[in-house]
Write a protein that holds these residues in place. Structure first.
Motif, PDB file in Angstrom:
ATOM      1  N   HIS A 136       0.836  -1.204   0.000  1.00 47.60           N
ATOM      2  CA  HIS A 136       0.000   0.000   0.000  1.00 47.60           C
ATOM      3  C   HIS A 136       0.874   1.259   0.000  1.00 47.60           C
ATOM      4  O   HIS A 136       0.688   2.163  -0.805  1.00 47.60           O
ATOM      5  N   ARG A 137       1.870   1.288   0.881  1.00 52.10           N
ATOM      6  CA  ARG A 137       2.719   2.472   0.976  1.00 52.10           C
ATOM      7  C   ARG A 137       3.621   2.622  -0.241  1.00 52.10           C
ATOM      8  O   ARG A 137       3.954   3.727  -0.643  1.00 52.10           O
ATOM      9  N   HIS A 138       4.023   1.502  -0.828  1.00 49.18           N
ATOM     10  CA  HIS A 138       4.935   1.569  -1.973  1.00 49.18           C
ATOM     11  C   HIS A 138       4.209   1.672  -3.308  1.00 49.18           C
ATOM     12  O   HIS A 138       4.823   1.577  -4.360  1.00 49.18           O
ATOM     13  N   SER A 139       2.901   1.825  -3.262  1.00 46.98           N
ATOM     14  CA  SER A 139       2.167   1.998  -4.515  1.00 46.98           C
ATOM     15  C   SER A 139       1.473   3.349  -4.486  1.00 46.98           C
ATOM     16  O   SER A 139       0.416   3.523  -5.065  1.00 46.98           O
ATOM     17  N   GLY A 140       2.062   4.264  -3.748  1.00 41.92           N
ATOM     18  CA  GLY A 140       1.492   5.606  -3.667  1.00 41.92           C
ATOM     19  C   GLY A 140       0.156   5.622  -2.952  1.00 41.92           C
ATOM     20  O   GLY A 140      -0.695   6.471  -3.211  1.00 41.92           O
ATOM     21  N   GLY A 141      -0.049   4.642  -2.070  1.00 45.97           N
ATOM     22  CA  GLY A 141      -1.276   4.640  -1.269  1.00 45.97           C
ATOM     23  C   GLY A 141      -2.462   3.978  -1.947  1.00 45.97           C
ATOM     24  O   GLY A 141      -3.614   4.253  -1.596  1.00 45.97           O
ATOM     25  N   GLN A 142      -2.202   3.096  -2.909  1.00 53.03           N
ATOM     26  CA  GLN A 142      -3.304   2.354  -3.537  1.00 53.03           C
ATOM     27  C   GLN A 142      -4.106   1.629  -2.453  1.00 53.03           C
ATOM     28  O   GLN A 142      -3.544   0.898  -1.637  1.00 53.03           O
ATOM     29  N   GLU A 143      -5.417   1.847  -2.471  1.00 50.94           N
ATOM     30  CA  GLU A 143      -6.204   1.396  -1.322  1.00 50.94           C
ATOM     31  C   GLU A 143      -6.700  -0.041  -1.420  1.00 50.94           C
ATOM     32  O   GLU A 143      -7.007  -0.673  -0.421  1.00 50.94           O
ATOM     33  N   ARG A 144      -6.814  -0.520  -2.646  1.00 50.05           N
ATOM     34  CA  ARG A 144      -7.251  -1.912  -2.766  1.00 50.05           C
ATOM     35  C   ARG A 144      -6.310  -2.657  -3.695  1.00 50.05           C
ATOM     36  O   ARG A 144      -5.971  -2.158  -4.776  1.00 50.05           O
TER      37      ARG A 144
END
Lengths: 99, 606
Positions: free
Chosen positions: B295-303
């Motif tokens: 999540h943190r390493h994908s710019g905050g992707q939520e799902r």
């Protein structure tokens, strides 16, 4: 303790289960130092799928049938619990056979 | 453990108690491949000889090696485990297993002895020789998919390389292998004979059992569960990295990188303690932390979703087999609303408990699940807490040798285990996706997340890794579509050969088109009818693995040799259907029985 159930003494049942856990879950052939009432789950000996393997083992080795409601913490928390559960099922099986 | 987990076992037990008994068969005519094996077969069909599914292990053996005992032990091992004598073929449109009769085992040896050499030179030659042998292609059609090679370094110094194709081997098999080999070697060394009791069943029995069980109501029940629980469109984590090759690289081209990770005894202990108090399993806690990392390493992707291999040995009898049984569990996570670690863990516990109970559905039977054409294996996670059985050979000091090189079909695979209270493992990654320093950063951040999780489980996750790592602009995050439209699945088309044979000539064209459309929807789109009229395969923008699986399946089902490039070049699916029909008709004219794909490998090159 030495009452014979379905051709196994309680002692034998205990030994078979302990040997299985030592070999399959601890990969040790000698005594693992696991006490009868140690919690298998809290000690991390058996994790989620381990319970399932144990159920398969009990069914096959002792020719007992385990039903879904039997798969609860009370029956699997320690060596002692597993033994008590197995002996109960063996008695049940014997009872059915002589009916 | 939480009651959810116990309920999962109860459900699994109830589901499996409906299964037919697993029995040993005397002789099976053309035994089918299991569903899992079939998937690997299709993947191999379009990318023959790729090394992404090699599972080599090597050991340095120091001391007096008993060559004879080693050769006899390997021979007995091959006799004992049918899978080690199995290759694969297609017959009448189905993938089948071909089991060779047991024979003498030849152990090839490679001498690297040279008194004049310095030890470093010998080591370099060894590394090179190991790399060459470990990634030398397997031929699924005719070869043994198990190979052993002994490298001789000196009178008392050897390296043993054992190499397996995944289609006959998995992580669990390694314990079986080491256990059996240790026992056999000791027995032969002491002048005895093979001491192991006969196995109750074989892999072909299991495959047959699986095919029988996973039809009708059991399959429907499992599919219904997964359809319901994966009904939101799934997205793989879009991880930030400098080299962004995405998921389009063919699996053969993704080089495999590896980095070790060992958590400190303090952190490991804190995690185990936290796990007990939270009523979870260590697997769940580590997986939740992995979700936070992604999540943190994908710019905050939520799902996003993670896939996790599960041993899937449904019966006690199958526990003793070397074979390929693993299933992939699809585990989605929803991090909307900046939850705390505790809240995420509760979610993970529910997802994992449900997945455990419904683990018996092979991933390729998932239907109506919308992955938007993305591959399953982007981010993988595994954890095991049973200690691995060590290879023990009498009078020898046995030390594992790390292998280098190889390829993979995933972006990221974090595989952890716990032994004696310490959590450690390996991060495997695609070198086309991550630089080594990026992978190292992922591991450091993973540790940070775990420390925060066990000390402040109630804190919002955004505080865990204050720096959000945002992917570069060349991969715009796709908007998450809510509920996609779903159409009922077309029926399975395995009997297309029979139907084509029986059809009148003028019906065949329509039949082939229906078959092709149905297969594209079922295999490539996972039951998802595209909202536009059917286009060429290229325009459907599938990932490479999915395309490979699709073309492999079509060629197997139709017993047609056609270069994979033709599949992609066809301007529409109908044009493709016509070409397939032409080729099928030609095959009928030239040979009364359609040849198996296996006989003509040269035509399969891309």
């Amino acid at each position: 303790m030495n009452e014979t159930v379905a051709s196994y003494t309680e002692e034998q049942v205990a030994q078979i289960i302990r040997a299985h856990i030592d070999q399959e879950f601890l990969f040790r052939t000698k005594d693992s130092g696991l006490a009868d009432d140690d919690s298998l789950i809290a000690r991390g000996v058996i994790d989620s799928m381990g319970i399932f393997r144990l159920v398969n083992f009990l069914e096959q080795r002792f020719e007992i049938s385990v039903s879904p409601p039997d798969i609860v913490m009370e029956n699997f928390r320690s060596l002692q619990a597993i033994r008590a559960f197995t002996v109960t099922r063996l008695r049940g099986r014997d009872g059915q056979e002589t009916d | 453990m939480h009651p959810d987990i116990w309920r999962a076992f109860q459900q699994l037990h109830a589901l499996r108690s409906e299964a037919p008994p697993l029995v040993l068969r005397e002789h099976i005519e053309d035994p089918p491949a299991s569903f899992q094996q079939e998937r690997l077969w299709y993947l191999d069909q379009a990318n023959p000889g790729g090394s992404a599914y090699h599972l080599p292990v090597a050991f340095r053996l120091s001391g007096p090696l008993d060559w004879r005992a080693l050769r006899l032990a390997l021979e007995a091992l091959e006799h004992r485990h049918e899978s080690l004598r199995t290759s694969f073929d297609s017959s009448r449109g189905k993938v089948v297993q071909r089991v060779r009769a047991p024979g003498a085992f030849v152990l090839p040896t490679v001498s690297l002895r040279d008194e004049a050499q310095r030890p470093e030179q010998q080591e370099a030659r060894l590394r090179e020789a190991l790399g060459r042998e470990a990634w030398r292609p397997f031929d699924l059609h005719r070869e043994a998919l198990f190979r052993a090679t002994l490298f001789v370094l000196g009178a008392r110094e050897h390296v043993l390389l054992l190499n397996f194709h995944h289609i006959i081997y998995d992580g669990w098999s390694q314990d079986v292998l080491f256990r059996d080999l240790s026992e056999l070697y000791t027995a032969f060394h002491e002048g005895g004979s093979a001491p192991l009791p006969e196995l109750d069943v074989r892999c072909t029995d299991h495959a047959l059992w699986q095919r029988k069980w996973l039809q009708g109501s059991a399959r429907e029940a499992l599919q219904a569960y997964w359809r319901e629980h994966l009904k939101e469109r799934l997205h793989g984590p879009r991880l930030a990295s400098r080299t962004r090759a995405g998921n389009v690289t063919a699996p053969g081209l993704r080089e495999l990188g590896r980095l070790p990770i060992t958590l400190s005894p303090e952190l490991s202990n804190a995690i185990l303690q936290f796990t007990r108090e939270a009523g979870a399993t260590v697997y769940m806690v580590l997986l939740a932390a992995f979700h936070v990392l992604l999540h943190r390493h994908s710019g905050g992707q939520e799902r996003h979703f993670v896939c996790s291999p599960i041993a899937n040995r449904p019966q006690a009898e199958t526990e003793r087999l070397i074979g390929y049984f693993v299933n992939l569990l699809v585990l989605p996570a929803d991090l909307r609303g900046d939850p705390s670690f505790q809240q995420l863990l509760e979610q993970v516990r529910g997802v994992v408990a449900g997945a455990l109970a419904h683990q018996d559905l092979p991933v390729q039977l998932l239907d109506g699940v919308d992955l938007g054409g993305e591959p399953l294996s982007q981010a993988l996670f595994a954890f095991e807490n049973t200690p691995r059985f060590p290879l023990q050979l009498t009078k020898l000091d046995v030390a594992p040798v790390e292998l280098e090189g190889g390829t993979c079909d995933f972006d990221l695979f974090l595989a952890l285990h716990e032994e004696k209270g310490v959590i450690s493992g390996t991060l495997k990654f695609s070198r086309q996706r991550f630089e080594t320093d990026e992978a190292a950063r992922l591991l450091r951040d993973f540790e940070t997340i775990l420390s925060r999780a066990v000390s402040a489980p109630g804190q919002a996750l955004s505080a865990f890794l204050p720096d959000l790592i945002v992917p570069r602009a060349d991969t715009p995050p796709e908007p998450i579509t809510p509920e996609p439209a779903r159409a009922p699945l077309p029926p399975p088309s395995t009997d297309v050969l029979a139907a084509l044979g029986a059809a009148r000539p003028e019906q065949r064209r329509a039949l082939m088109r229906d078959y092709l459309r149905g297969t594209v929807i079922r295999v490539a789109l996972r039951g998802q009818t595209p909202d536009v009229a059917f286009q060429s395969l290229q325009e459907l923008a599938l990932d490479s693995l999915r395309l490979i699986e699709l073309t492999g399946r079509i060629r197997t089902e139709l017993s047609i040799d056609m270069p994979v490039s033709h599949f992609f070049e066809a301007t529409s699916v109908d044009v493709l259907a016509d070409e397939l029909l032409t080729r099928w008709l030609r095959a009928q004219l030239t040979e009364p029985r359609a040849p198996a794909v296996g006989g003509r490998r040269e035509l399969l090159t891309l």
